[in-house]
Scaffold this active site. Sequence first.
Site, PDB file in Angstrom:
ATOM      1  N   TYR A  27      23.937  11.349  96.621  1.00 17.35           N
ATOM      2  CA  TYR A  27      24.455  10.829  95.863  1.00 17.35           C
ATOM      3  C   TYR A  27      25.749  11.110  94.617  1.00 17.35           C
ATOM      4  O   TYR A  27      25.537  12.535  94.189  1.00 17.35           O
ATOM      5  CB  TYR A  27      23.180  10.001  94.916  1.00 17.35           C
ATOM      6  CG  TYR A  27      22.386   8.896  95.439  1.00 17.35           C
ATOM      7  CD1 TYR A  27      23.027   7.382  95.753  1.00 17.35           C
ATOM      8  CD2 TYR A  27      21.685   8.740  95.656  1.00 17.35           C
ATOM      9  CE1 TYR A  27      22.319   6.511  96.477  1.00 17.35           C
ATOM     10  CE2 TYR A  27      20.417   7.853  96.354  1.00 17.35           C
ATOM     11  CZ  TYR A  27      21.064   6.899  96.788  1.00 17.35           C
ATOM     12  OH  TYR A  27      20.223   5.848  97.029  1.00 17.35           O
ATOM     13  N   LYS A  78      -6.240  15.805  78.708  1.00 18.12           N
ATOM     14  CA  LYS A  78      -5.283  14.871  78.050  1.00 18.12           C
ATOM     15  C   LYS A  78      -4.850  14.486  79.460  1.00 18.12           C
ATOM     16  O   LYS A  78      -4.130  15.486  79.709  1.00 18.12           O
ATOM     17  CB  LYS A  78      -5.392  14.546  76.968  1.00 18.12           C
ATOM     18  CG  LYS A  78      -4.375  16.066  76.806  1.00 18.12           C
ATOM     19  CD  LYS A  78      -3.433  15.962  75.094  1.00 18.12           C
ATOM     20  CE  LYS A  78      -2.476  17.297  75.219  1.00 18.12           C
ATOM     21  NZ  LYS A  78      -2.108  17.476  73.896  1.00 18.12           N
TER      22      LYS A  78
END
Length: 356
Positions: free
Chosen positions: A253, A33
Amino acid sequence: MRPAHALIDLSALRHNYRLAKSLTGCRALAVVKANAYGHGAVECAAALGEEADGFAVSAIEEALVLRAAGHRQPIVLLEGWFEPAELELICQHDLWPVIHHHGQVADLRVANLRQPLNAWLKLDSGMHRTGFSVAEYPQVWRELQASGKVASLTKITHFARADEPETGRTEQQLETFMQATAGLEGPCSLSNSAGVLAWPSAYGDWVRPGIMLYGSSPFGFAQEQAAQLRPVMQLDSRVIAVHDIAAGEPIGYGSRFVTQRPSRIGVVAMGYADGYPRHAPDGTPVLVDGQRTCISGRVSMDMLTVDLTDLPASGLGSHVRLWGEGLDAGEVAQCAGTISYQLFCNLNRVPRHYRG
Ligand SMILES: *Cc1c(COP(=O)(O)O)cnc(C)c1O
């Protein structure tokens, strides 16, 4: 081209599938899946080929892709159908749906099937996500058996804590399963990867290994059987810039990381747009030219930064491994507050290359 890529080792996938088979002696559904947990469902199914006893997917869309690729084995739809209109295709392609709620039973009552289904009937043995309760189960079983709508009925349940052997929950779920299904003939399926690796009492007729096929352990601790798994995905890239930075300087950042010493910082072509977890903290391990170092500074969309100060031989163009052989995805996941399943499923943008 940008050097970020995932190298998928299909021989390791086959090794891991064979391990599930040899540990259990059962028929094993390869759980593919979510695009085989990010590894590529078509490629992974092709690599297993005839050797796979069957496949499990979450929905018909995923199953039809496998049928189109020519796979004739059983394909179990782990959540069955979502709309009754799917029943036509389910019959046509002989897909094996899990029936887990009354709405689906009602759909079957009024359905005009071209042939009876090979269905799986889900018991909620304690996870309380999907399935019929212990009280309902035998009655639903009998109704379906008498309905003429099913050719075969396999009993299925799912464990909530098979990866935590000390909790006692799996023993309870097993006990509940035995009680609810007593006297109901037919095959059964209980175990996910953790069940396959740690719960011989729960093997049943079919096992459903998922994460272990991809070489990652479901356990948060060293486990003997899981130690035999081979990682399938190597997430690799390269250093694309190197900077000498003085002590006390912020990197990236938010200035999350500040150098504690004069440092060599490498910039790696890998970021959260590739599926690398943005939440990976400073200190999350990375291999550069096979040597362990760590993330230093916030992960950005396309790049991340690593400390090369103690790796003087490494620099521009050096090989970087984010996870795979030599660096367990589970360890990286744990640092980032998640599980390897999610790292794999989140893989994005990077091309997948295959070997083996
Ligand atoms: C996803 C899934 C599995 C596979 O679980 P792993 O932990 O990846 O082995 C097995 N059974 C069901 C019902 C599932 O949804």
